[in-house]
Write a protein that holds these residues in place. Sequence first.
Motif, PDB file in Angstrom:
ATOM      1  N   ARG A  28      25.560  91.879 122.844  1.00 47.64           N
ATOM      2  CA  ARG A  28      25.847  93.161 123.486  1.00 47.64           C
ATOM      3  C   ARG A  28      24.599  93.760 124.134  1.00 47.64           C
ATOM      4  N   LYS A  29      23.406  93.475 123.577  1.00 46.33           N
ATOM      5  CA  LYS A  29      22.162  94.023 124.132  1.00 46.33           C
ATOM      6  C   LYS A  29      21.941  93.542 125.582  1.00 46.33           C
ATOM      7  N   TYR A  30      22.355  92.310 125.833  1.00 47.84           N
ATOM      8  CA  TYR A  30      22.041  91.707 127.141  1.00 47.84           C
ATOM      9  C   TYR A  30      23.273  91.572 128.046  1.00 47.84           C
ATOM     10  N   ALA A  31      24.410  92.130 127.584  1.00 49.03           N
ATOM     11  CA  ALA A  31      25.638  92.022 128.374  1.00 49.03           C
ATOM     12  C   ALA A  31      25.497  92.735 129.717  1.00 49.03           C
ATOM     13  N   SER A  32      24.771  93.878 129.720  1.00 48.10           N
ATOM     14  CA  SER A  32      24.617  94.624 130.972  1.00 48.10           C
ATOM     15  C   SER A  32      23.856  93.801 132.017  1.00 48.10           C
ATOM     16  N   GLY A  33      22.870  93.030 131.574  1.00 44.94           N
ATOM     17  CA  GLY A  33      22.121  92.166 132.507  1.00 44.94           C
ATOM     18  C   GLY A  33      23.021  91.088 133.103  1.00 44.94           C
ATOM     19  N   VAL A  34      23.898  90.526 132.259  1.00 44.56           N
ATOM     20  CA  VAL A  34      24.817  89.498 132.759  1.00 44.56           C
ATOM     21  C   VAL A  34      25.803  90.113 133.748  1.00 44.56           C
ATOM     22  N   LEU A  35      26.295  91.350 133.457  1.00 43.35           N
ATOM     23  CA  LEU A  35      27.223  92.012 134.367  1.00 43.35           C
ATOM     24  C   LEU A  35      26.573  92.279 135.730  1.00 43.35           C
ATOM     25  N   LEU A  36      25.286  92.697 135.685  1.00 43.72           N
ATOM     26  CA  LEU A  36      24.562  92.892 136.955  1.00 43.72           C
ATOM     27  C   LEU A  36      24.457  91.575 137.736  1.00 43.72           C
ATOM     28  N   ILE A  86      16.197  93.818 138.395  1.00 43.13           N
ATOM     29  CA  ILE A  86      15.902  94.170 136.999  1.00 43.13           C
ATOM     30  C   ILE A  86      14.395  94.327 136.791  1.00 43.13           C
ATOM     31  N   HIS A  87      13.612  93.481 137.451  1.00 47.88           N
ATOM     32  CA  HIS A  87      12.157  93.528 137.295  1.00 47.88           C
ATOM     33  C   HIS A  87      11.599  94.874 137.747  1.00 47.88           C
ATOM     34  N   PHE A  88      12.113  95.407 138.855  1.00 51.23           N
ATOM     35  CA  PHE A  88      11.550  96.637 139.406  1.00 51.23           C
ATOM     36  C   PHE A  88      12.207  97.907 138.837  1.00 51.23           C
ATOM     37  N   THR A  89      13.469  97.825 138.403  1.00 51.94           N
ATOM     38  CA  THR A  89      14.154  99.036 137.917  1.00 51.94           C
ATOM     39  C   THR A  89      14.128  99.170 136.405  1.00 51.94           C
ATOM     40  N   ARG A  90      13.980  98.049 135.704  1.00 49.07           N
ATOM     41  CA  ARG A  90      14.014  98.031 134.232  1.00 49.07           C
ATOM     42  C   ARG A  90      15.303  98.640 133.702  1.00 49.07           C
ATOM     43  N   ILE A  91      16.381  98.539 134.515  1.00 51.65           N
ATOM     44  CA  ILE A  91      17.645  99.161 134.135  1.00 51.65           C
ATOM     45  C   ILE A  91      18.373  98.349 133.066  1.00 51.65           C
ATOM     46  N   VAL A 151      18.103  94.274 130.643  1.00 50.79           N
ATOM     47  CA  VAL A 151      17.279  93.128 130.237  1.00 50.79           C
ATOM     48  C   VAL A 151      18.136  91.869 130.377  1.00 50.79           C
ATOM     49  N   LEU A 152      17.559  90.838 131.003  1.00 46.21           N
ATOM     50  CA  LEU A 152      18.268  89.565 131.165  1.00 46.21           C
ATOM     51  C   LEU A 152      17.307  88.432 130.794  1.00 46.21           C
ATOM     52  N   PRO A 153      17.513  87.818 129.617  1.00 42.49           N
ATOM     53  CA  PRO A 153      16.649  86.698 129.233  1.00 42.49           C
ATOM     54  C   PRO A 153      16.688  85.587 130.302  1.00 42.49           C
ATOM     55  N   ARG A 154      15.508  84.967 130.514  1.00 39.93           N
ATOM     56  CA  ARG A 154      15.429  83.927 131.545  1.00 39.93           C
ATOM     57  C   ARG A 154      16.445  82.810 131.294  1.00 39.93           C
ATOM     58  N   SER A 155      16.602  82.414 130.031  1.00 41.66           N
ATOM     59  CA  SER A 155      17.512  81.316 129.719  1.00 41.66           C
ATOM     60  C   SER A 155      18.959  81.702 130.016  1.00 41.66           C
ATOM     61  N   VAL A 156      19.319  82.946 129.699  1.00 39.05           N
ATOM     62  CA  VAL A 156      20.689  83.400 129.945  1.00 39.05           C
ATOM     63  C   VAL A 156      20.974  83.477 131.446  1.00 39.05           C
ATOM     64  N   GLY A 157      20.011  84.032 132.210  1.00 38.81           N
ATOM     65  CA  GLY A 157      20.184  84.133 133.664  1.00 38.81           C
ATOM     66  C   GLY A 157      20.316  82.771 134.315  1.00 38.81           C
ATOM     67  N   MET A 158      19.429  81.845 133.896  1.00 37.27           N
ATOM     68  CA  MET A 158      19.454  80.503 134.498  1.00 37.27           C
ATOM     69  C   MET A 158      20.739  79.756 134.135  1.00 37.27           C
ATOM     70  N   LEU A 159      21.163  79.861 132.863  1.00 35.54           N
ATOM     71  CA  LEU A 159      22.392  79.195 132.440  1.00 35.54           C
ATOM     72  C   LEU A 159      23.618  79.773 133.139  1.00 35.54           C
ATOM     73  N   THR A 160      23.628  81.104 133.347  1.00 39.45           N
ATOM     74  CA  THR A 160      24.741  81.735 134.057  1.00 39.45           C
ATOM     75  C   THR A 160      24.797  81.245 135.501  1.00 39.45           C
ATOM     76  N   PHE A 161      23.623  81.160 136.141  1.00 41.50           N
ATOM     77  CA  PHE A 161      23.543  80.682 137.530  1.00 41.50           C
ATOM     78  C   PHE A 161      24.024  79.231 137.644  1.00 41.50           C
ATOM     79  N   LEU A 162      23.485  78.361 136.788  1.00 41.49           N
ATOM     80  CA  LEU A 162      23.847  76.942 136.854  1.00 41.49           C
ATOM     81  C   LEU A 162      25.309  76.715 136.439  1.00 41.49           C
TER      82      LEU A 162
END
Length: 591
Positions: free
Chosen positions: A27-35, A80-85, A87-98
Amino acid sequence: MIDTALLFLSGAVALFVRFGFDFAEMRKYASGVLLLILFTSLSNLLNGTYQIVWRYAQPVEFLKLLRGLFIGYASTVLFIHFTRIAVLPRSVGMLTFLGGYFLLFSARTTYQFLLSIRKASGKRIAIVGAGDAGVILLNEIKRTSYGHVLAFFDDDPSKLHKTIANVKVVGTIEQIDKFIDKLELDEILIAIPSASKELIARISDKVVGKGVTLKTFPPISQLLDREPTIEDLREISIQDIIGREPVTVDLRSISGYISGKTVLVTGAGGSIGSEIARQVSNFSPKGLILLGRGENSIYEIYNELKEKAQNLDLIPVIADVTDEKLMDQVFSNHKPDIVFHSAAHKHVFFMQTNLYEALRVNTLGTINLAKLACIHNVERFVFISTDKAVHPTSYMGLSKRIAELYLLTIPKTCTTRISIVRFGNVIGSRGSVLWKFKKQIEKGGPLTITDPRMKRYWMSIPEAVSLVIQSGAFSNSRELYVLDMGEQIPVEKVAKTLAKLMGKPDIPVVYTGAVPGEKFEEELFYEFEIPEPTDHPKISRVRYTEISLTSDQIETIVKQAMELFVIGKEKEAVELLKTILDAVVQSEQQK
């Protein structure tokens, strides 16, 4: 909507891979995945992903899909890097993309596969030739409702038992007959535009009598510089097996003398003339004059070319080449740069009882056109001759030979490049013996052949015409060219091959005896004519004997002979005409 759902699934799987069943961490990182899903969806919209018709998608379209997902991923990371709105772990972002790309790619390929299964209820097809043309044909069949390709056949050992675009190369050409029943084939397509007549005959022998439709591409000379398409496919014909010769031409040299020029084709409604018109239209002429006596035949070729080349200036002319005043008006009004003269009476048997008409059209018609070509400074004049002009035993051959000699004796003051192209029988010409054979086969026979010893040269009309047009590029002055027709083939063999193609291989044959003026075998050269090579292996330039007669004298003799024939002195007319041929022999003896 489907893509968004698949992106959600990809994000959920990425979180699960990273955190397992720790739902609190998820749940902590769900907002990053939604973005990430939001930015990717917007990126796909702006990327043009949904403007692609995916049922016809090629690899380049799937690269566009990858580009859209990558832009969405990169944009999310930067945001996310500039707004800090969030958090998206690198592994989660990359796995979602791939994972997202994998799922979206799979959805589209599955869609294509399901469509192909739906179409598989059509014709069951095999393709002979697993090369570029075969793959092109396979892809086109997949995009249409033409049928379902079950197998390839190819003699290349490196391709045997391999899979090409999910279709297996099941065997060689020799094994085709073994798979027809096994695969329940409806149609076999030969995807080899350069296939020789021997290869097509081999394939035809494997399928004859098995209820399978055999189709092929036209010869490479008809395709010119374009790739074959499914619309080019046609059923195997007699010309593919007997007269098809792999012919390539120098497109640059042909285009160099035709492009931007006005071309006159006489006899444009006939078999040779209409094919000349078709092939000339491919080389961007300024205008094309279709001249002939038959209104219906000119109407047909005019409308055919009008649909094919809408920007080409087509000029239909109904006229007789012997009409001096009318032909002069045609030359004055339309100013042709190039003339292909194919108008002629060609039937040996009919001309044998119509010497006057043979001379009027075949000889005087040629003389009339050649004179006008010189007067109007036409660049090139190409005359279609025949093997029957060599040691003529018929009036048709005699009329053509005299026309040849007239053209070769035109004074050098005429600047027109005059060339004569001599060749043998072509397959499929209007009113040819094959038309008679076809009707006899349809009626159940018998096939009537004059004599079992009768042999002829055979070449398909497109191949012969492509060489005629190539010869026009070679001409410099008064030149005679002869086409390489291959070996002479017995007429009986041609008739029986046609019967086999039409599904009646056991049709009876009856011999009726040779007709007046008919030779058992044809010739392409006189004994004193010396063939010399040109830049094309199937075209010979002939070194001929200069004769003492002038072109004016030849014309005078022809007209005198015609006058003799009209008053019933046929024998005297023929003897007078032979003096022209004797002049060649005398010149050769003096030399």
